[in-house]
Design a protein around this motif. Structure first.
Motif, PDB file in Angstrom:
ATOM      1  N   ALA A   1      -8.671  -8.790  -4.536  1.00 59.05           N
ATOM      2  CA  ALA A   1      -8.604  -7.369  -4.882  1.00 59.05           C
ATOM      3  C   ALA A   1      -9.702  -6.593  -4.180  1.00 59.05           C
ATOM      4  CB  ALA A   1      -8.698  -7.196  -6.399  1.00 59.05           C
ATOM      5  N   GLY A   2     -10.925  -7.169  -4.111  1.00 56.99           N
ATOM      6  CA  GLY A   2     -12.012  -6.495  -3.408  1.00 56.99           C
ATOM      7  C   GLY A   2     -11.744  -6.340  -1.925  1.00 56.99           C
ATOM      8  N   VAL A   3     -11.133  -7.349  -1.303  1.00 59.08           N
ATOM      9  CA  VAL A   3     -10.800  -7.255   0.120  1.00 59.08           C
ATOM     10  C   VAL A   3      -9.752  -6.167   0.354  1.00 59.08           C
ATOM     11  CG1 VAL A   3      -9.743  -8.484   2.057  1.00 59.08           C
ATOM     12  CG2 VAL A   3     -11.432  -9.637   0.611  1.00 59.08           C
ATOM     13  N   LEU A   4      -8.730  -6.112  -0.499  1.00 55.08           N
ATOM     14  CA  LEU A   4      -7.697  -5.086  -0.331  1.00 55.08           C
ATOM     15  C   LEU A   4      -8.252  -3.687  -0.607  1.00 55.08           C
ATOM     16  CD1 LEU A   4      -4.513  -6.749  -1.890  1.00 55.08           C
ATOM     17  CD2 LEU A   4      -5.000  -6.283   0.517  1.00 55.08           C
ATOM     18  N   ILE A   5      -9.149  -3.562  -1.569  1.00 56.57           N
ATOM     19  CA  ILE A   5      -9.777  -2.264  -1.822  1.00 56.57           C
ATOM     20  C   ILE A   5     -10.587  -1.821  -0.606  1.00 56.57           C
ATOM     21  CG2 ILE A   5     -11.564  -1.121  -3.193  1.00 56.57           C
ATOM     22  CD1 ILE A   5     -10.582  -2.674  -5.602  1.00 56.57           C
ATOM     23  N   THR A   6     -11.299  -2.748   0.009  1.00 59.93           N
ATOM     24  CA  THR A   6     -12.068  -2.411   1.218  1.00 59.93           C
ATOM     25  C   THR A   6     -11.150  -1.993   2.354  1.00 59.93           C
ATOM     26  OG1 THR A   6     -13.762  -4.005   0.534  1.00 59.93           O
ATOM     27  CG2 THR A   6     -13.787  -3.274   2.824  1.00 59.93           C
ATOM     28  N   ARG A   7     -10.041  -2.700   2.530  1.00 64.27           N
ATOM     29  CA  ARG A   7      -9.096  -2.312   3.577  1.00 64.27           C
ATOM     30  C   ARG A   7      -8.472  -0.948   3.268  1.00 64.27           C
ATOM     31  NH1 ARG A   7      -8.236  -6.415   7.074  1.00 64.27           N
ATOM     32  NH2 ARG A   7      -8.552  -8.577   6.373  1.00 64.27           N
ATOM     33  N   TYR A   8      -8.228  -0.682   2.019  1.00 69.52           N
ATOM     34  CA  TYR A   8      -7.692   0.624   1.633  1.00 69.52           C
ATOM     35  C   TYR A   8      -8.669   1.741   2.003  1.00 69.52           C
ATOM     36  CZ  TYR A   8      -5.741   4.244  -1.453  1.00 69.52           C
ATOM     37  OH  TYR A   8      -5.204   5.419  -1.957  1.00 69.52           O
ATOM     38  N   LEU A   9      -9.956   1.513   1.796  1.00 69.66           N
ATOM     39  CA  LEU A   9     -10.965   2.512   2.127  1.00 69.66           C
ATOM     40  C   LEU A   9     -11.128   2.660   3.633  1.00 69.66           C
ATOM     41  CD1 LEU A   9     -13.643   1.658  -0.583  1.00 69.66           C
ATOM     42  CD2 LEU A   9     -12.138   3.647  -0.519  1.00 69.66           C
ATOM     43  N   ILE A  10     -10.988   1.560   4.379  1.00 73.02           N
ATOM     44  CA  ILE A  10     -11.034   1.665   5.845  1.00 73.02           C
ATOM     45  C   ILE A  10      -9.856   2.485   6.349  1.00 73.02           C
ATOM     46  CG2 ILE A  10     -10.799   0.326   7.966  1.00 73.02           C
ATOM     47  CD1 ILE A  10     -12.427  -1.853   6.696  1.00 73.02           C
ATOM     48  N   HIS A  11      -8.696   2.276   5.744  1.00 71.73           N
ATOM     49  CA  HIS A  11      -7.530   3.089   6.099  1.00 71.73           C
ATOM     50  C   HIS A  11      -7.803   4.565   5.837  1.00 71.73           C
ATOM     51  CE1 HIS A  11      -3.406   4.600   6.182  1.00 71.73           C
ATOM     52  NE2 HIS A  11      -3.615   5.081   4.970  1.00 71.73           N
ATOM     53  N   SER A  12      -8.509   4.867   4.756  1.00 67.27           N
ATOM     54  CA  SER A  12      -8.836   6.252   4.414  1.00 67.27           C
ATOM     55  C   SER A  12     -10.091   6.743   5.114  1.00 67.27           C
ATOM     56  CB  SER A  12      -9.020   6.386   2.895  1.00 67.27           C
ATOM     57  OG  SER A  12      -7.882   5.922   2.195  1.00 67.27           O
TER      58      SER A  12
ATOM     59  N   VAL B   1       5.986   4.671  13.669  1.00 70.24           N
ATOM     60  CA  VAL B   1       7.400   4.384  13.443  1.00 70.24           C
ATOM     61  C   VAL B   1       7.752   4.554  11.978  1.00 70.24           C
ATOM     62  CG1 VAL B   1       9.221   2.668  13.692  1.00 70.24           C
ATOM     63  CG2 VAL B   1       7.403   2.830  15.417  1.00 70.24           C
ATOM     64  N   ASP B   2       7.032   3.889  11.119  1.00 69.92           N
ATOM     65  CA  ASP B   2       7.241   4.019   9.682  1.00 69.92           C
ATOM     66  C   ASP B   2       5.895   3.866   8.983  1.00 69.92           C
ATOM     67  OD1 ASP B   2       6.760   1.342   9.994  1.00 69.92           O
ATOM     68  OD2 ASP B   2       8.812   0.728   9.581  1.00 69.92           O
ATOM     69  N   SER B   3       5.909   3.973   7.667  1.00 68.35           N
ATOM     70  CA  SER B   3       4.661   3.992   6.915  1.00 68.35           C
ATOM     71  C   SER B   3       3.950   2.652   6.928  1.00 68.35           C
ATOM     72  CB  SER B   3       4.940   4.420   5.465  1.00 68.35           C
ATOM     73  OG  SER B   3       5.497   5.716   5.423  1.00 68.35           O
ATOM     74  N   ASN B   4       4.709   1.563   6.834  1.00 70.57           N
ATOM     75  CA  ASN B   4       4.033   0.265   6.776  1.00 70.57           C
ATOM     76  C   ASN B   4       3.334  -0.081   8.081  1.00 70.57           C
ATOM     77  OD1 ASN B   4       6.245  -0.235   8.324  1.00 70.57           O
ATOM     78  ND2 ASN B   4       7.125  -1.804   7.024  1.00 70.57           N
ATOM     79  N   GLU B   5       3.949   0.230   9.226  1.00 69.20           N
ATOM     80  CA  GLU B   5       3.281  -0.030  10.488  1.00 69.20           C
ATOM     81  C   GLU B   5       2.073   0.882  10.664  1.00 69.20           C
ATOM     82  OE1 GLU B   5       5.709  -0.027  13.896  1.00 69.20           O
ATOM     83  OE2 GLU B   5       6.967  -1.704  13.241  1.00 69.20           O
ATOM     84  N   ASN B   6       2.158   2.095  10.180  1.00 68.81           N
ATOM     85  CA  ASN B   6       1.015   2.995  10.273  1.00 68.81           C
ATOM     86  C   ASN B   6      -0.155   2.473   9.457  1.00 68.81           C
ATOM     87  OD1 ASN B   6      -0.402   5.404  10.950  1.00 68.81           O
ATOM     88  ND2 ASN B   6       0.082   6.218   8.940  1.00 68.81           N
ATOM     89  N   PHE B   7       0.125   1.911   8.270  1.00 60.41           N
ATOM     90  CA  PHE B   7      -0.952   1.374   7.452  1.00 60.41           C
ATOM     91  C   PHE B   7      -1.562   0.134   8.091  1.00 60.41           C
ATOM     92  CE2 PHE B   7      -2.557  -1.437   4.157  1.00 60.41           C
ATOM     93  CZ  PHE B   7      -3.411  -0.593   3.451  1.00 60.41           C
ATOM     94  N   VAL B   8      -0.742  -0.776   8.575  1.00 59.05           N
ATOM     95  CA  VAL B   8      -1.257  -1.995   9.194  1.00 59.05           C
ATOM     96  C   VAL B   8      -2.050  -1.660  10.449  1.00 59.05           C
ATOM     97  CG1 VAL B   8      -0.609  -4.224  10.173  1.00 59.05           C
ATOM     98  CG2 VAL B   8       0.634  -3.335   8.231  1.00 59.05           C
ATOM     99  N   TRP B   9      -1.594  -0.693  11.214  1.00 56.17           N
ATOM    100  CA  TRP B   9      -2.309  -0.308  12.428  1.00 56.17           C
ATOM    101  C   TRP B   9      -3.676   0.286  12.098  1.00 56.17           C
ATOM    102  CZ3 TRP B   9      -4.141   4.364  14.340  1.00 56.17           C
ATOM    103  CH2 TRP B   9      -4.510   4.373  15.684  1.00 56.17           C
ATOM    104  N   SER B  10      -3.786   1.013  11.013  1.00 53.04           N
ATOM    105  CA  SER B  10      -5.040   1.692  10.674  1.00 53.04           C
ATOM    106  C   SER B  10      -6.074   0.775  10.045  1.00 53.04           C
ATOM    107  CB  SER B  10      -4.754   2.846   9.710  1.00 53.04           C
ATOM    108  OG  SER B  10      -4.221   2.369   8.489  1.00 53.04           O
ATOM    109  N   LEU B  11      -5.801  -0.531   9.944  1.00 49.86           N
ATOM    110  CA  LEU B  11      -6.774  -1.463   9.387  1.00 49.86           C
ATOM    111  C   LEU B  11      -7.702  -2.036  10.447  1.00 49.86           C
ATOM    112  CD1 LEU B  11      -4.568  -3.493   6.884  1.00 49.86           C
ATOM    113  CD2 LEU B  11      -6.028  -1.531   6.417  1.00 49.86           C
TER     114      LEU B  11
END
Length: 729
Positions: free
Chosen positions: A318-329, A550-560
């Motif tokens: 959960a901490g790793v995903l929260i950190t990736r979420y903040l990097i995306h933002s 292209v779509d939202s999921n690729e945009n999120f993965v790219w922004s990590l």
């Protein structure tokens, strides 16, 4: 009395009629009751109805089956009035009783047990409690509700918290002489109880289970396998168990808050994926608000869960995903806090020590290794990007790199016999050990070049050689130039892993050489740093320009990727301001303008991305203004080029032409010492008495190795820095 030597004494409250029928009764004449006691000692003390089994249901639920013993040989004294005068103290002193029995020794309705032989007594509560607290040895793994925890010196916090959760409040002494009220468990709806927090968090989940099912499936299908977030089968098992619980009083305690934190951050990411890429501003705002609500719920659960449940790998993930979420933002300051918290949770479970040393199965060892590598990479890169210390110390870790094998879907026996594959047949674990090796170099860069003491340029060159050696060690499908794309069709994760490794490399190399970007040298010894910054920044900007949403999921993965930790456009903009008249500057400006146009047209860009775009636009405007002023001054000047050279300039500079055909020195602002021709040196030193290039504030600060970029939103600071650098050009 003879009865006291045999067992326990019970003083029940009599009825008024029985008191009238026994007016001359004395304590020396006991009267036995005709009913035999069948409840166990634990249920009798708590005034609970015993199931009369051994162990009974209440003792099994509390986790103390060894204390469930029938009260054999208990005799009953005659009745005494409830309101009576104080009698002399019992021969059995309270100091020899367990803490739980001390609290009940003054109550006439609770039996008191003699402690003549405490080592043989089946009711020795105190010895059992002490044994349960001190049984784990220091430095060992201890199971906390199914999750192993690592205990270093003088660290037993999660163990005590887990004991409080696994057993009701009466089983835990609260003091030397606690009151009877303190031994009664508080209801879970009480504000002071731990379960009130759980009820608040459960209220944040969507009311329809079908909504949560769709979001979870979306995350596991589109995102999870690209970033190695969770094991799908294990997560789904916990997910099914979560929804099978009852809504009554007892089953609320079965909800694992650690896993709930992981569910919330998955929902936060899935909400963004569920939103269409092209949508109305109202729908976009609604999705962002829903995602933030789940994100804050995950942050809250991560902070609260260790206090009551201890640590677990679910909290680390959960901490790793929260950190990736903040990097995306692009909220880097917050990500530094979350990755540090996740690192300490991982170390509390011993993940910083390799599973082979713990004697764990190979499957658990490999999954723990990959999880540690992801955490280690995030910790190193975020710390270097912000110029702050990292959380993980290599001197206190005993870890090994993951192997090129995927054992998550195997049994323990099959995983033990699995053979590591060659690099020609990559698995998702390849990203883990290559990013781990690069993060080792990033840690050395921060320690040796951005510490409390400045490093020599020779050390910078040596570290750059390590980065180049890491680049050359990459397999063909990860090459920075001309990678082999033949495996992308069968290994769809390779394109994203390639993106992450490339952006991590460019981030590290630019950060290493950035302090030497504006320095001048008569021997041109900083040319390597300028070329490294230019090549890596151009490669990173090319990746940004080629990316198509292209779509939202690729945009999120790219922004990590690590390109979210810094902006290569800012580096190129500073280089253009530093050298506004080079032929390469015109090409840089063209690419920067295209990038700004793309950022301004993206409806999903946040305020941090827009702020970085404004900084790049400031650089573009400064360069265009200087080039415009130079052209205007050349038109107004009537002095021949041969007589425009002033004393103090470099001999022979009069024959050097500007890229646009103009002769050096025809502008008062222009100084040929800073002229950069294509593929030539960047700075030509001036003689004594001429202007000194680095006497101003910002160029001097830029040379400081502890300097990091100001905040993107601090436009005034960026404006001052850009103007100062441009003035001395």
């Amino acid at each position: 009395m003879a009865d006291s030597a045999q067992g326990c004494a019970v003083l029940p409250t009599p009825s008024p009629r029985s008191l009238q029928s026994l007016p001359q009764h004395t304590p020396s004449e006991p009267r036995k009751r005709g009913r035999q006691a069948t409840a166990c000692f634990q249920c009798h003390v708590r005034k609970q109805k015993c199931s009369e089994e051994r162990p009974c249901l209440h003792c099994l639920r509390r986790g103390v089956p060894d204390l469930c013993v029938r009260r054999e040989g208990v005799q009953v004294h005659d009745f005494k009035p409830k309101r009576r005068r104080k009698t002399k103290e019992s021969p059995v002193t309270t100091s020899k009783l367990p803490p739980l029995l001390q609290a009940s020794s003054n109550d006439a309705s609770v039996p008191v047990q003699t402690r003549q032989q405490p080592e043989e007594s089946p009711y020795s509560v105190e010895s059992d409690v002490e044994e349960s607290v001190t049984s784990p040895r220091v430095g060992q793994l201890w199971e906390t509700r199914g999750a192993p925890s690592f205990f270093g010196n003088s660290y037993f916090g999660p163990q005590v918290a887990a004991t409080m959760i696994d057993a009701p409040a009466p089983d835990i002494p609260t003091g030397a002489n606690p009151s009877r009220r303190s031994s009664i468990a508080r209801p879970f709806r009480d504000e002071s109880g731990p379960f009130s927090q759980l009820w608040d968090l459960l209220g944040l989940l969507p009311r329809r289970k079908s909504t949560i099912d769709r979001l979870v499936d979306l995350f596991l299908t589109d995102i999870n396998w690209k970033i190695d977030a969770v094991h799908p089968q294990t997560f789904r098992q916990s997910y099914v168990k979560f929804w099978k619980r009852k809504s009554g009083f007892d089953d609320v305690t079965t909800v694992d808050l650690r896993w709930l934190a992981l569910l919330f951050i998955i929902l936060a990411i899935a909400v963004m994926l569920d939103c269409p890429q092209r949508c109305s501003p109202e729908l976009q705002r609604e999705c962002e608000e829903s995602s933030l609500r789940f994100y804050w719920a995950a942050r809250r659960a991560v902070v609260i869960a260790p206090s009551f449940y201890g640590e677990s790998t679910d909290l680390v993930r959960a901490g790793v995903l929260i950190t990736r979420y903040l990097i995306h933002s692009r909220r880097l300051s917050e990500s530094w806090l979350t990755v540090g918290f996740a690192s300490r949770i991982a170390m509390a479970q011993g993940i910083h020590v390799d599973g082979v040393r713990w004697g764990l199965p190979r499957k658990s060892t490999e999954t723990r290794r990959r999880l540690w590598c992801h955490l280690y990479s995030l910790d190193r890169m975020i710390a270097l990007a912000l110029g702050r210390p990292y959380s993980i110390s290599d001197a206190q870790c005993l870890t090994e790199e993951p192997e090129n094998v995927w054992v998550d879907d195997m049994t323990d026996q099959d995983a033990l016999q699995a053979v590591s594959q060659s690099l020609d047949d990559p698995t998702p674990a390849v990203l883990s050990f290559y990013s781990y090796r690069l993060s080792k170099i990033i840690g050395s860069i921060q320690e040796q070049c951005f510490g409390n003491y400045s490093a020599s340029y020779d050390k910078v060159v040596a570290l750059d050689c390590e980065l180049v050696a890491w680049r050359d060690s990459l397999p063909p499908y990860f090459w920075l130039q001309g990678p082999d794309l033949s495996l992308d069709a069968t290994h769809s994760f390779l394109q994203w892993h390639r993106l992450y490794l490339h952006t991590n490399y460019h981030f590290a190399r630019i950060t290493l050489h950035r302090p030497y970007l504006l320095r001048s040298s008569i021997t041109n010894r900083f040319e390597r740093s300028r070329e490294a910054c230019l090549s890596s920044a151009c490669a990173d900007l090319k990746t940004r320009l080629e990316h198509r949403v292209v779509d939202s999921n690729e945009n999120f993965v790219w922004s990590l990727g690590a390109h979210q930790l810094f902006n290569s456009g800012i580096v190129l903009g500073i280089m253009a301001v530093r050298d506004p008249y080079s032929s390469r500057t015109a090409a840089i400006l063209e690419d920067l303008e295209a990038y700004c146009e793309k950022q301004n047209s993206d409806i999903w860009v946040n305020e941090f991305g827009l702020a970085e775009t404004r900084v790049i636009e400031l650089c573009i405007a400064k360069v265009k203004q200087k080039r415009k002023d130079l052209a205007a001054s050349q038109q107004q000047s009537s002095v021949p080029a041969s007589t425009s050279l002033e004393s103090g300039q470099v001999e022979g500079a009069s024959s050097q032409q500007l890229p646009n055909g103009n002769v050096n020195g025809q502008s008062a602002e222009y100084q040929p010492a800073l002229l950069v021709a294509p593929d030539e040196q960047y700075g030509i030193p001036q003689a004594d008495g001429d202007s000194v290039h680095f006497d101003s504030v910002w160029p001097a600060v830029w040379q400081d190795q502890s300097f990091s970029f100001p905040g993107a939103a601090d436009l005034e600071t960026w404006q001052e820095m850009i103007n100062t650098i441009g003035t001395h050009t």
